[in-house]
Structures are given as C-alpha cells and as structure tokens.
Design an enzyme around this catalytic site. Structure first.
Site, mmCIF file in Angstrom:
data_model
loop_
_atom_site.group_PDB
_atom_site.id
_atom_site.type_symbol
_atom_site.label_atom_id
_atom_site.label_comp_id
_atom_site.label_asym_id
_atom_site.label_seq_id
_atom_site.Cartn_x
_atom_site.Cartn_y
_atom_site.Cartn_z
ATOM 1 N N TYR A 45 23.661 55.919 -30.121
ATOM 2 C CA TYR A 45 22.686 54.837 -30.161
ATOM 3 C C TYR A 45 21.899 54.758 -28.853
ATOM 4 C CZ TYR A 45 25.741 53.310 -34.024
ATOM 5 O OH TYR A 45 26.496 53.246 -35.166
ATOM 6 N N HIS A 130 32.453 60.047 -35.744
ATOM 7 C CA HIS A 130 31.128 59.623 -36.195
ATOM 8 C C HIS A 130 30.420 60.720 -36.991
ATOM 9 C CE1 HIS A 130 27.230 57.301 -34.846
ATOM 10 N NE2 HIS A 130 27.585 57.037 -36.092
#
Length: 309
Positions: A45, A130
């Site tokens: 992010y 992830h």
C-alpha cells in the site's frame, strides 16, 4: 447485532489519490475514537507509505490495546531506474521503490523486519501472506512454514492469508495450519461465493475470517449503487442487481452501505469486517452504519427474491 470493525489502511498509502499526512493521522484518530482496535496494512500500500503513516498515528497508543496486521509476499527495494515516475499499481506515490514478489522463508523474515521498521513497532500481531493466488506452492513451501515457526515462538499471535480468491483461500486452509483469512470481495451483499467452500471450511476448522472489500470496490458504497466493481466498470447486470437489493433494503429503512457492512458479520466464522476510509467523515459514517440494527426480515426478503443466498 453490532459489527466488529477494523480499519483497512490501503487509503493511507494514497490509494487512487493522494492525501496529506495530517488527513491520514486524523483518519486513524477518528477510527480509534469510534472504538476501532484492529488495523490492517501492507508494504504494497503506497510502497510502504501506509505502514509509515499508520505507525506514526498509533505511536502514542498503548501497544497492548490494539491488534496490528500486515502482509508478506512483496519485498520493497530501491528503484535504480527512478526518474520521477509515479507508481503504476494504483497508489499516488513516486515510484522510488519497486515491489519484488517473494514468498520464500528469507523473503518473509526480511519483509516482517522491514515492516516493523516502517511501523515503528517491535511486534506484529497477525501476518498475512498477501495475494499468493499465483504462488500457491511457493507460499506453502516457504512463507507459511516460516510464519508457523514465528507463531510457535510467540513472535506472532496469528498467521493467515489475504486475497480476493475464495477458492484459493480454501485450498490454503485445507493444506496449512493458519489461524485467519482475509477474504476481499467474495462474501458481500452482492455475491457470496465464499459460502461454497471457504466459510464452511473455516467454521469447521476454527479459522477466523476477516471480511474485506464488502462494498465490492464501490458499487455498494453509496445508498444509490455506484458503477465500480472489482476496480473496473461494473457490468450492467450487476448494477441492476445492486439496484434491486437497494430497493428491498429501502423497504426496511436500511441503506445499501449499512446492509453491505452488516451482512458478512452474520456468518459465525466472520470475526470482523475491515473497512477502508479516505476521510474522517467516512470513518464516522462507517461506524454509525456498523452500529445500526438491521432487521432479520430484510435478509429473509432478499433471499425470497433471489438476491441473497
């Protein structure tokens, strides 16, 4: 039923558009004031920006009073070719770093060490592997055993996986000893494929589920359905379905986003609904919606009309 809400921090990494450091801090502060005590971030992010901002915003909070999760699978490295470009992965940040997929044991250890440095903490509570949908065998051979070892040593409180693909998550749950999964967009008011296999399997094995992406990236985020689904233009049939759902919700005095937050929390395997926010106002509206009692007759009406499984 009150919904347990976590703050998803992709927006703190300038997802789609930039925000100031002050706005990022205000979002975390507002979430804390509404009672949020679970915060989820990732190196992905904003090329680490989300982690740095979240860590700064939480710096003066008692560490034992909140749960912090981040993710492994993408290592950040200096971009030797940087010449002023912006990131191309959806975050409005300079591309001074590049992401390298790495689901090895060494990659996991390096990723967690880097994340703790950016966050300014001495421990992570939950580590998610992830977006490993294309790296299943690598993650099962490297990342998962490394995380299991850290959990067994007491370094981590929990380990899990986070992605948009419910069938791949179910495969990981069957083949590994994980504590939790974060399923994004596949168990929502609009669609519930996670009911096929993932959620029953998690309930059977005691694996906790974090429901993320409950607005399907925008189509369920406003009382009048939006037109974004899975980060793309929504097909007309899905917009029409969302409109029909909104009409049924309206008959019970419930708006679409409120129902979208409440629905996933009804499943016994779901521990929390993870919501992002790009402003203090969004944090406050999400909290108010999560605290709204939704009549059970609404779910019955949606099911009777073929709009909910």
């Amino acid at each position: 039923m009150t919904v347990t809400v976590g703050l998803g921090c992709a927006q703190l990494g300038n997802l789609y558009r930039a925000m100031t450091d002050e706005t990022a801090a205000a979002i975390v502060d507002a979430a804390w004031l509404t009672g949020v005590r679970y915060f989820d971030t990732a190196p992905h992010y904003g090329l680490g920006l989300s982690e740095r901002r979240l860590g700064e915003a939480l710096r003066d909070r008692p560490r034992d009073e909140y749960v912090l999760s981040t993710k492994v699978g993408r290592l950040l490295a200096e971009n030797p070719a940087y010449a002023g470009e912006r990131d191309t992965a959806g975050f409005d940040v300079p591309a001074t770093l590049v992401r390298h997929r790495d689901y090895s044991r060494d990659g996991v250890l390096r990723s967690l060490e880097s994340s703790m440095t950016r966050l300014g903490v001495d421990r992570i509570d939950i580590a998610f592997v992830h977006d490993a949908e294309d790296y299943v065998e690598e993650a099962l051979a490297g990342a998962i055993p490394a995380l299991v070892e850290l959990r067994d040593q007491g370094v981590l409180r929990g380990i899990g996986l986070g992605m948009n693909f419910d069938k791949v998550l179910a495969e990981f749950v069957r083949r590994s000893d994980v504590d939790t999964v974060m399923v994004a967009g596949r168990y929502t008011l609009l669609e519930q494929p996670a009911l096929d296999e993932l959620l029953p399997l998690c309930e059977e094995r005691g694996v906790r589920v974090m429901a993320a992406g409950v607005f399907n990236s925008g189509i369920l985020a406003t009382p009048t359905p939006g037109t974004t689904y899975n980060y793309e233009q929504a097909p007309a049939a899905l917009v029409e379905r969302a409109q029909r759902i909104a009409e049924v919700c309206g008959r019970f005095g419930v708006d679409l986003p409120t129902a979208a937050i409440a629905m996933p929390a009804r499943h016994p395997a779901v521990e929390a609904v993870v919501l992002g926010a790009s402003s203090v106002r969004q944090v406050e509206s999400n909290a108010a919606r999560a605290a709204t009692e939704v009549p059970s007759a609404l779910w019955e009406a949606l099911a009777a009309e073929g709009l909910l499984r």
